[in-house]
Write a protein that holds these residues in place. Structure first.
Motif, short mmCIF file in Angstrom:
data_model
loop_
_atom_site.label_atom_id
_atom_site.label_comp_id
_atom_site.label_asym_id
_atom_site.label_seq_id
_atom_site.Cartn_x
_atom_site.Cartn_y
_atom_site.Cartn_z
N ARG A 11 5.44 10.48 -0.94
CA ARG A 11 4.27 9.75 -1.48
C ARG A 11 4.35 9.66 -2.99
O ARG A 11 4.03 8.62 -3.59
CB ARG A 11 2.98 10.43 -1.02
CG ARG A 11 2.70 10.27 0.46
CD ARG A 11 1.30 10.75 0.82
NE ARG A 11 1.20 12.20 0.77
CZ ARG A 11 1.44 13.02 1.80
NH1 ARG A 11 1.83 12.51 2.97
NH2 ARG A 11 1.30 14.33 1.68
N HIS A 43 4.79 1.30 -5.93
CA HIS A 43 4.66 0.59 -4.66
C HIS A 43 5.34 -0.78 -4.71
O HIS A 43 4.99 -1.69 -3.95
CB HIS A 43 3.18 0.43 -4.26
CG HIS A 43 2.41 1.70 -4.26
ND1 HIS A 43 1.04 1.73 -4.35
CD2 HIS A 43 2.81 3.00 -4.21
CE1 HIS A 43 0.62 2.98 -4.34
NE2 HIS A 43 1.69 3.77 -4.25
N ASP A 89 4.60 6.33 -5.44
CA ASP A 89 3.72 6.10 -6.58
C ASP A 89 4.51 5.85 -7.85
O ASP A 89 4.18 4.96 -8.65
CB ASP A 89 2.80 7.31 -6.78
CG ASP A 89 1.78 7.46 -5.66
OD1 ASP A 89 1.23 8.57 -5.51
OD2 ASP A 89 1.55 6.46 -4.94
N ARG A 142 0.85 -1.18 0.00
CA ARG A 142 0.00 0.00 0.00
C ARG A 142 0.90 1.24 0.00
O ARG A 142 2.07 1.17 0.36
CB ARG A 142 -0.92 0.01 1.22
CG ARG A 142 -1.87 -1.18 1.26
CD ARG A 142 -3.01 -0.93 2.26
NE ARG A 142 -2.48 -0.68 3.60
CZ ARG A 142 -2.22 -1.64 4.50
NH1 ARG A 142 -2.42 -2.92 4.17
NH2 ARG A 142 -1.76 -1.32 5.69
N ARG A 143 0.34 2.36 -0.40
CA ARG A 143 1.17 3.57 -0.49
C ARG A 143 1.86 3.87 0.84
O ARG A 143 3.05 4.17 0.88
CB ARG A 143 0.32 4.76 -0.92
CG ARG A 143 1.15 6.04 -1.03
CD ARG A 143 0.26 7.27 -1.05
NE ARG A 143 0.36 7.98 -2.33
CZ ARG A 143 -0.15 9.19 -2.55
NH1 ARG A 143 -0.81 9.80 -1.59
NH2 ARG A 143 -0.02 9.76 -3.71
N GLU A 144 1.11 3.77 1.94
CA GLU A 144 1.71 4.09 3.24
C GLU A 144 2.80 3.09 3.62
O GLU A 144 3.77 3.43 4.30
CB GLU A 144 0.65 4.17 4.34
CG GLU A 144 -0.18 2.92 4.54
CD GLU A 144 -1.44 2.89 3.69
OE1 GLU A 144 -2.39 2.20 4.10
OE2 GLU A 144 -1.46 3.56 2.62
N GLU A 145 2.65 1.83 3.17
CA GLU A 145 3.70 0.84 3.44
C GLU A 145 4.96 1.13 2.63
O GLU A 145 6.09 0.96 3.12
CB GLU A 145 3.17 -0.56 3.13
CG GLU A 145 2.10 -1.04 4.09
CD GLU A 145 1.48 -2.36 3.67
OE1 GLU A 145 0.99 -3.10 4.55
OE2 GLU A 145 1.49 -2.66 2.46
#
Length: 804
Positions: A321, A329, A325, A296-299
């Motif tokens: 971020r 990811h 992207d 995931r993006r936060e990961e």
């Protein structure tokens, strides 16, 4: 037996295995690289550290979390300080709810707690580093909490006594190997009987065969090369029998397909096997599947944070971020971008974001789905100094799974020291992986593809071919000089000069180590020379290798070596050399790949060539090799006829080579006669061998003749035993055993000790039992099939003793 070393299959000397550590395929960082977290804290979290971070992120004090989760403040403090490492599941669930964790974070917290709970029974002995040991863990490993928790449950299932298999699949760059290695280290305490990791090279043009993989696995368990079964099914059966009752963890990395994996899986017992592959391997039944998804993006941002530190990410949160992207990811791409930033501590993330977007347009060929992985590769490549870029792309031309600095230096046109420095630079950049023990390097397979393409586009065919020709010529000259250390005629042979005398191997031990480590390189060089029509160079190398080949009889590539040299002799129109190398080829078919039909064909062709050119020595060898093939085909009468013909032909030879060949043939003939019930004739034959050895052979060392004499005496002892002349058998068997032990040849000494023990047992000698016990132990270490003979001899001795 080859000319110079007894060839009876029971007298093979075991050779060291090339037990290189398995490579890491999908994580983008070498498994033995140092931790890369830049925030001053340990790059992995235990339960207490994870809980403290989550509580701080939620903005809760210990008192507030205590109230929300109905857990005492003191208990929370003990958890966060590490005094309580594994709270109960219901406590963890209450904490997760109070912290508002999502499913993945809650699973990760539970996984951390589970690792701190009481372990299964301790190992009976430490499982120290050894062949196929697990690679070093990835210390900044990120995410994958639910998948890790599921594997922990599978480990508990395996403890119940049934083997468990988990297939980790997904597209390139997802970190399948990093996940499997991290999981293996976390689960290692549950498998105290051993953890083994094996790279199956599924993306290579020629993936590891199940037969070769089983040889590596059996070798890691202590099975000697000489004791390996010939067939894949037999090797698989032995592997399953040895691990059937052991609690072992097996990591099979980078699998090509189901057919490659299936023979390697344990059939029974409390084992866990992790298989990584870029294919789903749907043909494997009754397996758990861990199909990794993109982060995931936060990961992805969390992984970047662990690599470069929280301060830089916090200062450019949006750029972080955006970078995640642009990397799609994908863990591999994030890692390479992060390592680039780590090497440039003052560079802004926004600058990298802009450059990565621009570079992506140039790298459409190598993609993972819609992800432009090559953009990250290109950025790392373009920041390298010119010599490092040259080494990266030229090293991709090297043969085999890894390469040495000297190979890299030859391909890149650098000095040895420069190549080492550049290789270390590439390792630090995450573009190469260094071996934990030896000075050797390997690529991640995607990076090898990328580097090879660069060699094509940036160097061009002419420069690339020149580099390969330069390397092949050097490798063959070094291989020839190294192999001649084992040639008994070396002192009287004008050996081809080593290309670099200052670094040349100086003795047999060094020569053997180099030839074994660089096997893939010099074999590729031989192929290149053969394809280019450099026939004399091919013949010179193969000639030098034929004595060395006796030491590594288990290497199947000797068939290729001597097939190419026989072809080279034919191309040069030399019938004598053709006969020589066809005989070498017959030997390789007989003893290296156990194909007696092909051996007989080669031996017959050698016989024709030898007779055409009137070479009696090669005619004798051809008859002997053909007899060996006929014996293996169950045609003993024809074999005896050829051996007698060979003995007559060789008796007329006056050269030292002729005497050694005659000894080989006589020993083989006598053994065959005894096996067919004609022990008295066998004894006469072996007595003749003994007389030749005692008379000596001009031009041959005493040490070499002593080995032939020991073989003859062992066979004389066995002949006397077959005639039930037990007391007479003792002396020659003791002499043979002493000679093999003095020469430090355990694979020869163990059978001789067994023969002696049986002779002693027949006359009631008090040393019989101890001798047989020692023989059985030695044969067990060698994994020799003759161990069953030792068991039977001990059983018979016990019955005789009980009756008395």
């Amino acid at each position: 037996m080859r000319d110079g070393t007894p060839s009876n299959a029971d007298y093979g000397t075991p050779s060291p295995r090339d037990d290189g550590a398995p490579s890491i395929q999908d994580n983008g960082t070498p498994s033995d690289a140092p931790p890369t977290a830049g925030n001053g804290t340990p790059p992995t979290e235990d339960f207490g550290q994870r809980l403290r971070r989550l509580r701080t992120r939620a903005g809760l004090s210990q008192e507030a979390l205590s109230h929300a989760a109905q857990v005492s403040v003191r208990a929370l403090a003990d958890m966060e300080r590490g005094r309580t490492r594994g709270p109960q599941r219901r406590t963890v669930q209450a904490l997760a709810e109070a912290l508002g964790l999502d499913e993945g974070e809650a699973a990760g917290l539970e996984g951390a707690a589970a690792l701190g709970r009481p372990r299964p029974r301790a190992a009976t002995g430490p499982a120290g580093p050894g062949p196929l040991a697990l690679p070093r863990d990835i210390q900044d490993f990120t995410a994958r909490g639910p998948a890790l928790a599921r594997l922990l449950d599978l480990a508990r299932d395996a403890a119940g006594g049934r083997p468990v298999v988990s297939v980790v699949a997904g597209q390139p760059g997802l970190g399948k190997t990093a996940f499997a290695v991290h999981a293996a280290h976390l689960l290692a305490p549950h498998f105290p009987d051993g953890q083994f990791a094996l790279d199956l090279h599924g993306m290579d043009p020629e993936p590891t065969t199940p037969r070769d993989a089983l040889a590596r696995l059996l070798g890691a368990l202590g099975v000697a090369d000489a004791a390996l079964p010939a067939g894949t099914d037999d090797r698989a059966g032995l592997w399953r029998s040895l691990v059937g009752d052991r609690r072992v963890l097996l990591l099979l990395d980078n699998a090509a397909d189901e057919a490659q994996v299936a023979p390697l899986l344990p059939g029974t017992g409390p084992s866990l096997t992790l298989v990584t592959s870029r294919h789903a391997l749907t043909g494997l039944e009754s397996v758990h599947r861990a199909d990794l998804a993109l982060l995931r993006r936060e990961e992805a941002v969390e992984l970047l944070t662990r690599i470069i530190g929280p301060d830089r990410v916090r200062a450019e949160a949006q750029a972080a971020r955006d970078l995640a992207d642009l990397c799609g990811h994908l863990p591999l791409a994030v890692r390479i971008a992060g390592q680039r930033l780590l090497g440039r501590p003052h560079e802004r993330l926004g600058k990298l974001v802009a450059r990565l977007a621009a570079e992506g347009r140039r790298l459409d060929g190598l993609q993972a789905g819609s992800l432009r992985v090559r953009a990250a590769f290109a950025l790392s490549y373009r920041q390298l100094p010119p010599d490092s870029r040259t080494l990266l792309r030229r090293a991709a031309l090297a043969a085999g799974a890894d390469f040495s600095p000297e190979t890299g230096a030859l391909l890149a046109g650098l000095s040895h020291d420069e190549a080492v420095a550049r290789a270390e630079e590439l390792t630090d950049a995450g573009l190469l992986q260094s071996d934990a023990a030896a000075e050797r390097y390997r690529f991640h397979d995607l990076l090898r593809l990328y580097a090879a393409e660069l060699a094509e586009t940036e160097d061009g065919p002419e420069v690339r071919d020149a580099a390969l020709d330069r390397t092949a010529d050097w490798m063959l000259r070094r291989a020839t000089a190294a192999a001649l250390h084992f040639d008994v005629d070396h002192e009287r042979t004008a050996a081809q000069a080593d290309p670099d005398p200052d670094t040349a191997p100086t003795g047999r031990d060094e020569a053997r180590a180099w030839l074994e480590a660089e096997r893939a390189q010099w074999l590729a060089a031989l192929r290149r020379a053969h394809e280019a029509g450099r026939h004399r160079q091919v013949l010179d190398t193969a000639d030098a290798m034929h004595w060395f080949s006796d030491i590594n009889q288990h290497w199947e590539q000797w068939v290729e070596v001597f097939q190419r040299s026989a072809d080279a002799a034919r191309a040069l129109g030399s019938r004598r050399e053709e006969a020589v190398h066809l005989n070498y080829l017959a030997w390789a078919y007989n003893l290296c790949v156990h194909d007696p039909r092909a051996a007989l064909t080669s031996a017959d062709a050698a016989l024709t060539a030898a007779r055409d050119c009137g070479d009696g020595l090669q005619e004798g060898w051809a008859l002997g090799y053909g007899a060996g093939a006929l014996s293996r085909l169950g045609r003993p009468e024809e074999a005896q006829e050829r051996l007698r013909g060979a003995a007559r032909r060789l008796a007329a030879q006056e050269s030292p080579q002729g005497r050694l060949a005659e000894l080989t043939v006589l020993n083989s003939l006598g053994t065959l006669l005894r096996q067919t019930g004609r022990a008295a004739e066998a004894l006469d034959i072996h007595r003749r061998s003994e007389r030749i050895c005692r008379a000596g052979i001009p031009g041959r060392t005493k040490e070499l003749i002593a080995l032939y004499l020991a073989v003859a005496r062992q066979q004389i002892g066995n002949d006397l035993a077959a005639l039930e002349r037990w007391q007479e058998a003792e002396a020659p068997l003791r002499q043979a055993l002493a000679a093999f032990e003095a020469a430090q040849m355990p694979a020869w000494a163990a059978p001789a000790r067994l023969d002696l023990g049986r002779a002693l047992g027949a006359v009631g000698h008090p040393e019989a039992r101890q001798t047989l016990l020692a023989a059985r132990a030695d044969l067990a270490v060698l994994r020799s099939p003759r161990r069953t003979e030792a068991d039977a001899a001990l059983t018979a001795l016990d019955r005789t003793t009980a009756g008395t």
